[in-house]
Every structure is written in C-alpha cells, then in structure tokens.
Design a protein around this motif. Structure first.
Motif, PDB file in Angstrom:
ATOM      1  N   GLU A  38       0.838  -1.204   0.000  1.00  0.00           N
ATOM      2  CA  GLU A  38       0.000   0.000   0.000  1.00  0.00           C
ATOM      3  C   GLU A  38       0.872   1.252   0.000  1.00  0.00           C
ATOM      4  OE1 GLU A  38      -3.280   0.492  -0.201  1.00  0.00           O
ATOM      5  OE2 GLU A  38      -3.532  -1.641  -0.560  1.00  0.00           O
ATOM      6  N   ALA A  39       1.967   1.195   0.772  1.00  0.00           N
ATOM      7  CA  ALA A  39       2.879   2.349   0.817  1.00  0.00           C
ATOM      8  C   ALA A  39       3.575   2.552  -0.522  1.00  0.00           C
ATOM      9  CB  ALA A  39       3.901   2.154   1.929  1.00  0.00           C
ATOM     10  N   LEU A  40       3.891   1.457  -1.205  1.00  0.00           N
ATOM     11  CA  LEU A  40       4.594   1.548  -2.490  1.00  0.00           C
ATOM     12  C   LEU A  40       3.714   2.132  -3.592  1.00  0.00           C
ATOM     13  CD1 LEU A  40       6.610  -1.809  -2.558  1.00  0.00           C
ATOM     14  CD2 LEU A  40       7.514   0.499  -2.291  1.00  0.00           C
ATOM     15  N   LYS A  57       7.671   6.883  -9.875  1.00  0.00           N
ATOM     16  CA  LYS A  57       8.914   6.456 -10.502  1.00  0.00           C
ATOM     17  C   LYS A  57       9.934   7.597 -10.480  1.00  0.00           C
ATOM     18  CE  LYS A  57       6.842   3.105 -13.681  1.00  0.00           C
ATOM     19  NZ  LYS A  57       6.665   2.725 -15.100  1.00  0.00           N
ATOM     20  N   VAL A  58      11.164   7.227 -10.343  1.00  0.00           N
ATOM     21  CA  VAL A  58      12.239   8.224 -10.354  1.00  0.00           C
ATOM     22  C   VAL A  58      12.791   8.343 -11.773  1.00  0.00           C
ATOM     23  CG1 VAL A  58      14.506   8.832  -9.435  1.00  0.00           C
ATOM     24  CG2 VAL A  58      12.822   7.714  -7.957  1.00  0.00           C
ATOM     25  N   ASN A  59      12.821   9.570 -12.285  1.00  0.00           N
ATOM     26  CA  ASN A  59      13.356   9.827 -13.623  1.00  0.00           C
ATOM     27  C   ASN A  59      14.634  10.656 -13.525  1.00  0.00           C
ATOM     28  OD1 ASN A  59      11.151   8.594 -15.055  1.00  0.00           O
ATOM     29  ND2 ASN A  59       9.919  10.395 -14.526  1.00  0.00           N
ATOM     30  N   ARG A  60      15.516  10.431 -14.432  1.00  0.00           N
ATOM     31  CA  ARG A  60      16.737  11.235 -14.495  1.00  0.00           C
ATOM     32  C   ARG A  60      16.744  12.007 -15.823  1.00  0.00           C
ATOM     33  NH1 ARG A  60      20.218   8.604 -17.935  1.00  0.00           N
ATOM     34  NH2 ARG A  60      19.787   6.377 -18.272  1.00  0.00           N
ATOM     35  N   MET A  61      17.309  13.188 -15.754  1.00  0.00           N
ATOM     36  CA  MET A  61      17.383  14.024 -16.959  1.00  0.00           C
ATOM     37  C   MET A  61      18.378  13.423 -17.950  1.00  0.00           C
ATOM     38  SD  MET A  61      15.330  16.581 -17.025  1.00  0.00           S
ATOM     39  CE  MET A  61      16.114  17.568 -18.297  1.00  0.00           C
ATOM     40  N   SER A  62      17.931  13.309 -19.193  1.00  0.00           N
ATOM     41  CA  SER A  62      18.806  12.822 -20.261  1.00  0.00           C
ATOM     42  C   SER A  62      18.444  13.565 -21.546  1.00  0.00           C
ATOM     43  CB  SER A  62      18.632  11.309 -20.444  1.00  0.00           C
ATOM     44  OG  SER A  62      19.412  10.853 -21.531  1.00  0.00           O
ATOM     45  N   MET A  63      19.263  14.557 -21.912  1.00  0.00           N
ATOM     46  CA  MET A  63      19.018  15.366 -23.101  1.00  0.00           C
ATOM     47  C   MET A  63      19.675  14.758 -24.339  1.00  0.00           C
ATOM     48  SD  MET A  63      17.230  17.874 -21.885  1.00  0.00           S
ATOM     49  CE  MET A  63      17.301  19.092 -23.195  1.00  0.00           C
ATOM     50  N   GLU A  64      20.310  13.619 -24.187  1.00  0.00           N
ATOM     51  CA  GLU A  64      21.099  13.040 -25.272  1.00  0.00           C
ATOM     52  C   GLU A  64      20.260  12.777 -26.516  1.00  0.00           C
ATOM     53  OE1 GLU A  64      24.036   9.201 -26.105  1.00  0.00           O
ATOM     54  OE2 GLU A  64      23.194   9.557 -24.105  1.00  0.00           O
ATOM     55  N   SER A  65      19.154  12.077 -26.377  1.00  0.00           N
ATOM     56  CA  SER A  65      18.325  11.754 -27.544  1.00  0.00           C
ATOM     57  C   SER A  65      17.712  13.003 -28.153  1.00  0.00           C
ATOM     58  CB  SER A  65      17.217  10.758 -27.141  1.00  0.00           C
ATOM     59  OG  SER A  65      17.777   9.537 -26.735  1.00  0.00           O
ATOM     60  N   PHE A  66      17.293  13.923 -27.313  1.00  0.00           N
ATOM     61  CA  PHE A  66      16.701  15.172 -27.797  1.00  0.00           C
ATOM     62  C   PHE A  66      17.721  15.978 -28.603  1.00  0.00           C
ATOM     63  CE2 PHE A  66      15.955  19.752 -27.026  1.00  0.00           C
ATOM     64  CZ  PHE A  66      14.755  19.886 -27.708  1.00  0.00           C
ATOM     65  N   ALA A 116      17.452   4.063  -9.163  1.00  0.00           N
ATOM     66  CA  ALA A 116      17.013   5.088  -8.206  1.00  0.00           C
ATOM     67  C   ALA A 116      15.598   4.804  -7.712  1.00  0.00           C
ATOM     68  CB  ALA A 116      17.086   6.466  -8.856  1.00  0.00           C
ATOM     69  N   THR A 117      14.756   4.284  -8.604  1.00  0.00           N
ATOM     70  CA  THR A 117      13.388   3.943  -8.207  1.00  0.00           C
ATOM     71  C   THR A 117      13.385   2.823  -7.169  1.00  0.00           C
ATOM     72  OG1 THR A 117      12.561   4.576 -10.390  1.00  0.00           O
ATOM     73  CG2 THR A 117      11.123   3.187  -9.039  1.00  0.00           C
ATOM     74  N   LYS A 118      14.200   1.786  -7.406  1.00  0.00           N
ATOM     75  CA  LYS A 118      14.284   0.676  -6.448  1.00  0.00           C
ATOM     76  C   LYS A 118      14.815   1.150  -5.102  1.00  0.00           C
ATOM     77  CE  LYS A 118      14.742  -3.218  -9.646  1.00  0.00           C
ATOM     78  NZ  LYS A 118      15.612  -4.324 -10.120  1.00  0.00           N
ATOM     79  N   GLU A 119      15.802   2.041  -5.154  1.00  0.00           N
ATOM     80  CA  GLU A 119      16.359   2.574  -3.906  1.00  0.00           C
ATOM     81  C   GLU A 119      15.296   3.359  -3.132  1.00  0.00           C
ATOM     82  OE1 GLU A 119      20.049   5.442  -2.406  1.00  0.00           O
ATOM     83  OE2 GLU A 119      19.839   4.893  -4.526  1.00  0.00           O
ATOM     84  N   LYS A 120      14.507   4.139  -3.855  1.00  0.00           N
ATOM     85  CA  LYS A 120      13.431   4.900  -3.224  1.00  0.00           C
ATOM     86  C   LYS A 120      12.381   3.959  -2.630  1.00  0.00           C
ATOM     87  CE  LYS A 120      10.119   8.603  -4.211  1.00  0.00           C
ATOM     88  NZ  LYS A 120       9.565   9.495  -5.279  1.00  0.00           N
ATOM     89  N   GLN A 176      12.890   0.907  -1.623  1.00  0.00           N
ATOM     90  CA  GLN A 176      13.477   0.260  -0.449  1.00  0.00           C
ATOM     91  C   GLN A 176      13.423   1.155   0.772  1.00  0.00           C
ATOM     92  OE1 GLN A 176      17.404  -0.839  -1.754  1.00  0.00           O
ATOM     93  NE2 GLN A 176      16.703  -2.637  -2.886  1.00  0.00           N
ATOM     94  N   LEU A 177      13.679   2.440   0.582  1.00  0.00           N
ATOM     95  CA  LEU A 177      13.601   3.379   1.701  1.00  0.00           C
ATOM     96  C   LEU A 177      12.179   3.451   2.254  1.00  0.00           C
ATOM     97  CD1 LEU A 177      15.855   6.298   0.373  1.00  0.00           C
ATOM     98  CD2 LEU A 177      16.386   4.703   2.231  1.00  0.00           C
ATOM     99  N   VAL A 178      11.208   3.477   1.345  1.00  0.00           N
ATOM    100  CA  VAL A 178       9.803   3.510   1.776  1.00  0.00           C
ATOM    101  C   VAL A 178       9.448   2.217   2.496  1.00  0.00           C
ATOM    102  CG1 VAL A 178       7.409   3.562   0.963  1.00  0.00           C
ATOM    103  CG2 VAL A 178       9.096   5.123  -0.021  1.00  0.00           C
ATOM    104  N   THR A 179       9.921   1.081   1.954  1.00  0.00           N
ATOM    105  CA  THR A 179       9.634  -0.222   2.560  1.00  0.00           C
ATOM    106  C   THR A 179      10.210  -0.311   3.972  1.00  0.00           C
ATOM    107  OG1 THR A 179       9.638  -1.287   0.386  1.00  0.00           O
ATOM    108  CG2 THR A 179       9.929  -2.714   2.293  1.00  0.00           C
ATOM    109  N   LYS A 180      11.445   0.178   4.123  1.00  0.00           N
ATOM    110  CA  LYS A 180      12.088   0.125   5.442  1.00  0.00           C
ATOM    111  C   LYS A 180      11.396   1.032   6.452  1.00  0.00           C
ATOM    112  CE  LYS A 180      16.708  -1.085   3.775  1.00  0.00           C
ATOM    113  NZ  LYS A 180      18.116  -0.618   3.599  1.00  0.00           N
ATOM    114  N   SER A 181      10.788   2.101   5.968  1.00  0.00           N
ATOM    115  CA  SER A 181      10.121   3.037   6.877  1.00  0.00           C
ATOM    116  C   SER A 181       8.771   2.537   7.380  1.00  0.00           C
ATOM    117  CB  SER A 181       9.932   4.388   6.178  1.00  0.00           C
ATOM    118  OG  SER A 181       9.010   4.269   5.107  1.00  0.00           O
TER     119      SER A 181
END
Length: 479
Positions: free
Chosen positions: A58-60, A65-74, A199-203, A205-210
């Motif tokens: 329920e917490a998850l 989702k965590v996104n990172r900036m990537s201007m490469e394709s653009f 980064a999403t999995k890490e986030k 995991q932090l939520v799960t541990k809390s």
C-alpha cells in the motif's frame, strides 16, 4: 559381535530420538485441518509477514517512478532534425537556378505547407538572417519545454506547449507561425526524463524500510490452534514464528538424527580407543557407553510423557524431571569420572536433539556434574540419598538462576524446583536398580559390589562366622 552391538544400539537410539526430534505435524497450510493441539512454548512477539507485506505494498503505491534528466536523444535526434529542416528551407529559398513556381513546389514537397499563396511569398522573401532567426526561435521554444524534463507519456503535452509558445510569440507574423508549425509537424521528439530503475528501487526500499512491521504477541502456554480446527492465516503466521511449521519432509528430520548419531558414535569410538582410562579394553568400554546411552535416552520419552496433575507433562515444566544424572553416575561407577564427563557431552547432545530446549541442558549439566563429583565419596548404598539431595540442590540452583534471567513467575519457578528435586531422587533410584544388572552383564566389580560382598549378611561370610569364628575374625582383622 561389536558391529552387531553397534547396529542394534544405533537403530534403538534412532527410534527413540526420532520420537522427539520429528514433529507430529511439520507441514501446516492455511485451510488444512490440525492433527493436534498446539500451545505456545514461550512468550513471543512476532511479525505478521503477510500483513506487513500488504502494508508495504500500500505504501509503495504512493511511490512515483524516479526519472533522471537525459538530453542526449533530444539533442542528437530532435534538434538535428530541426537543423536539417531549416537547412533545406534555406537551400530552397537561396537556389537562384529555380523559378518561383519550382521553389513553391519544393516547399510543398519538403514541408507540406498548410498556408496559401501569401505564405509562400512571405517564405521566399526570407534571407539567410531571417531563416536563422526562425531556426533559433524554434530551437529555443523546443528547448525551453524539453529542458524541464519530459517523460514518454508527456510528449504530446510538451509538443502542444511548444505550439502554444509559437502562437503567443509577438515577434512572429502569422505566416511565420504557420511555417514553424509545419516544420515541427514531422519532427520526432524524444523524452528528456528517462526512467531510472536503480534510483526507483532505492526509493522503494527506503519507503519499505520506513513501514512499521505489523506484530502480534503470544503468551507462554497460549493455545495457538486446537485439534480439528481449520488453520487460518493468522494461526499459520503464529506457527511459523514459533518454528512449529516447516516445508521439510519427515525424512529430512530423520536424516539429521541419523547424522548426529553417526557423529556421537564416532566420538565414543575415538575416545574409548585413544583417551579412555580403559584403553586396553576399549571394546567393553564402548559397549558400556552404548548401553548407558540407551538407558539415558529411554527415559526421555518416558519422563516427558508423564501426566502430572493439571500440568499434563508440559515440556517447559516436566522436562526438569528428566533423570539426566543417571547416565553419568552409571558411567562413573562402571568406568571412571573422566569417562562420565565425556559422556555428559554426548547425553547433552541427545537431550538437545530430543527436546530442543537449551535450559534443560543447562540444568541437566549442573546436576550431572554434582552427581559425578559425589560418586567418588560413596562408601555404602545409603550414601545415595545424600547424592540425590545434592543433585536436586544443584538442579534447583540452575532453575533459580534461569528464573531470574528469564523473569519467570514465582509459581512457575517453584513448581520447576519440585521437578528438579525429583530428578535427583529419580536418578539415584534408577541407578540403584540398574547398576547390578550392568555389573553382572559386563562382569565389572565396582566399589558397590565389594561393599555388598563385605556385608556380614552374605551367606558365605555368615556360614564362616558360624562354623569358624576364629578364622572369620582373623580375616576381618587382616582385611
């Protein structure tokens, strides 16, 4: 003969130890019918794994989702396509070898312009600076929107925002706005906010541990499930927490018992062959160890099967009644104190295998050591009463210390003390009854045997006293 003796002992010990080591029902499932009553053997707070997992899921759900900036394709594809479009536009306008009609036709083929004749005239009037200005404006508007981070699902919205910026631009006339829109029509835009799995999995995991685990508390002696009940999910979680449930087949436990017996038999062989005080007759010593082991282990199921009042042989109380000092006392009589201390290790292993309860082993070792220490002081069978009392006292000290360590209730400790005292007397009584048979069977003369032979009540000595009193008294004085 020795091999046969070892084989018989192994089979009998295996049967006896398996009786306690192999649970009646080891595999529980939600929805199955319980084959026996199950009580909590200790107080325990445990985590409800299923409820905790549901809470975590329920917490998850609220974790984005965590996104990172990537201007490469653009930068590599979108902006390059825009550059090429404006290069093509300028080449058509600047081509002096073609007529106006040919240029308009080229514009229609390259850009699929949606405006009328006035739009074409406006475009063809552009010079290099004008084309570069429109180029820069287009790149600026596209970059302004895409630099904020646009995901795959937001591309259509971003495209609409770019067109809106073009519409609202005051530096552009109507024909130029139409031209820029027509140019962007065939341009493919790529997301600049890319999903970052790590980064999403890490986030997550932090939520799960809390998330605080969902826990339940059991009290010692509390009924977990009654025989005949259908096992619920909550009961199943309690059984798992107490270690009463396992997916292992029965033969797995049996294999464990067999391996432990192999280990202890090897230790007994190695000790009697190389370290015992009776190395010269190690085979006899080995047989004595095996027979006394059988005697010791036989009383484990017999004692724990007793039903004493309302307690009904609960393992946490009646286990202290086990006559663990019996085996080491017999070894001390028949062999030596050194041998009995070694066998105390073997008996402790068997007790752990049978009951799995460490406090029984602690108390048993204290009482057994007291019994070993007292056997060297025996001068007559009547001294065994003192030995029984000392064993009971040492057992009692062990129980009292455990009571303080575990914070047990006073009544529980007192009832355990009674069982501990009973263990001392039971050990001595059984030793008195069994010892003569072992002495005869193994043809061993112990101090007890000599004391019995020296008794005036012996028929031969009584006859000597009656028929030859002088010889009798002379023999006594010489002895």
């Amino acid at each position: 003969m020795l091999s046969f003796f070892i084989g018989i002992s192994f089979v009998l010990l295996f049967i006896l130890l398996s009786y306690g080591a192999i649970p009646e029902q080891t595999h529980w499932e939600v929805g199955t019918v319980a084959s026996k009553d199950v009580l909590a053997d200790r107080s325990l707070t445990y985590e409800d794994v299923k409820a905790t997992e549901t809470k975590r899921q329920e917490a998850l759900k609220g974790v984005s989702k965590v996104n990172r900036m990537s201007m490469e394709s653009f930068n590599t594809f979108t902006l390059v396509d825009i550059d090429q479009k404006f290069d093509t536009l300028y080449k058509i306008i600047d081509d002096s070898k073609t007529t106006k009609e040919e240029k308009i036709k080229s514009l229609q083929e390259s850009f699929k312009l949606s405006g009328g004749e006035s739009q074409y005239d406006s475009i063809l009037e552009l010079n290099e600076a004008g084309v570069e200005s429109l180029h820069s404006i287009t790149v600026y508007f596209a970059s302004q929107v895409m630099d904020k981070g646009v995901t795959e699902g937001e591309l259509s919205t971003a495209y609409a925002n770019i067109l809106k910026m073009i519409d609202e631009a005051t530096t552009l006339d109507k024909a130029q706005k139409i031209l820029l829109k027509d140019i962007l029509k065939d341009i493919k835009f790529y997301p600049t906010a890319v999903y970052d799995e790590a980064a999403t999995k890490e986030k997550q995991q932090l939520v799960t541990k809390s998330v605080e685990p969902v826990s339940h508390t059991l009290k010692k002696g509390q009924t977990i499930i009654n025989k005949g009940d259908v096992v619920t999910d909550e009961q199943y979680q309690a059984l798992i927490a107490l270690g009463f449930s396992s997916d292992l087949p029965t033969w797995f436990y049996a294999l464990g018992v067999a391996l432990i017996l192999c280990l202890t038999f090897f230790l007994m062989y190695y000790y009697t062959r190389y370290y015992s005080e009776y190395k010269a007759e190690w085979q006899k010593t080995f047989k004595i160890f095996l027979v006394v082991s059988l005697v010791e282990v036989v009383f484990m199921p017999l004692t724990l099967a007793l039903k004493l009042g309302h307690v009904q042989g609960e393992i946490n109380v009646s286990g202290y009644l086990l006559p663990m000092a019996l085996g080491v006392m017999l070894i001390s009589y028949l062999r030596s104190q050194k041998d009995s201390i070694f066998m105390l290790l073997i008996f402790s292993i068997y007790l752990i295998v049978y009951t799995g309860v460490s406090q029984f082993v602690f108390v048993a070792i204290l009482g057994s050591l007291a019994g070993i220490a007292q056997t060297s002081r025996l001068s007559k069978r009547g001294d065994l009463l003192r030995v029984a009392l000392i064993i009971g006292i040492f057992n009692g000290f062990g129980i009292i210390s455990l009571g303080f360590l575990k914070g047990q209730a006073l009544m529980t400790t007192l009832s355990s003390l009674l069982y501990a005292l009973g263990s001392g007397f039971l050990s001595v009584i059984l030793a008195l009854g069994i010892l003569p048979y072992l002495e005869t069977g193994f043809k061993i003369t112990t101090p007890m045997t000599l004391l019995d032979l020296a008794s005036p009540n012996q028929p031969l000595l009584k006859r000597l006293l009656q028929e030859a009193p002088g010889t009798y008294h002379h023999s006594v004085m010489v002895a």
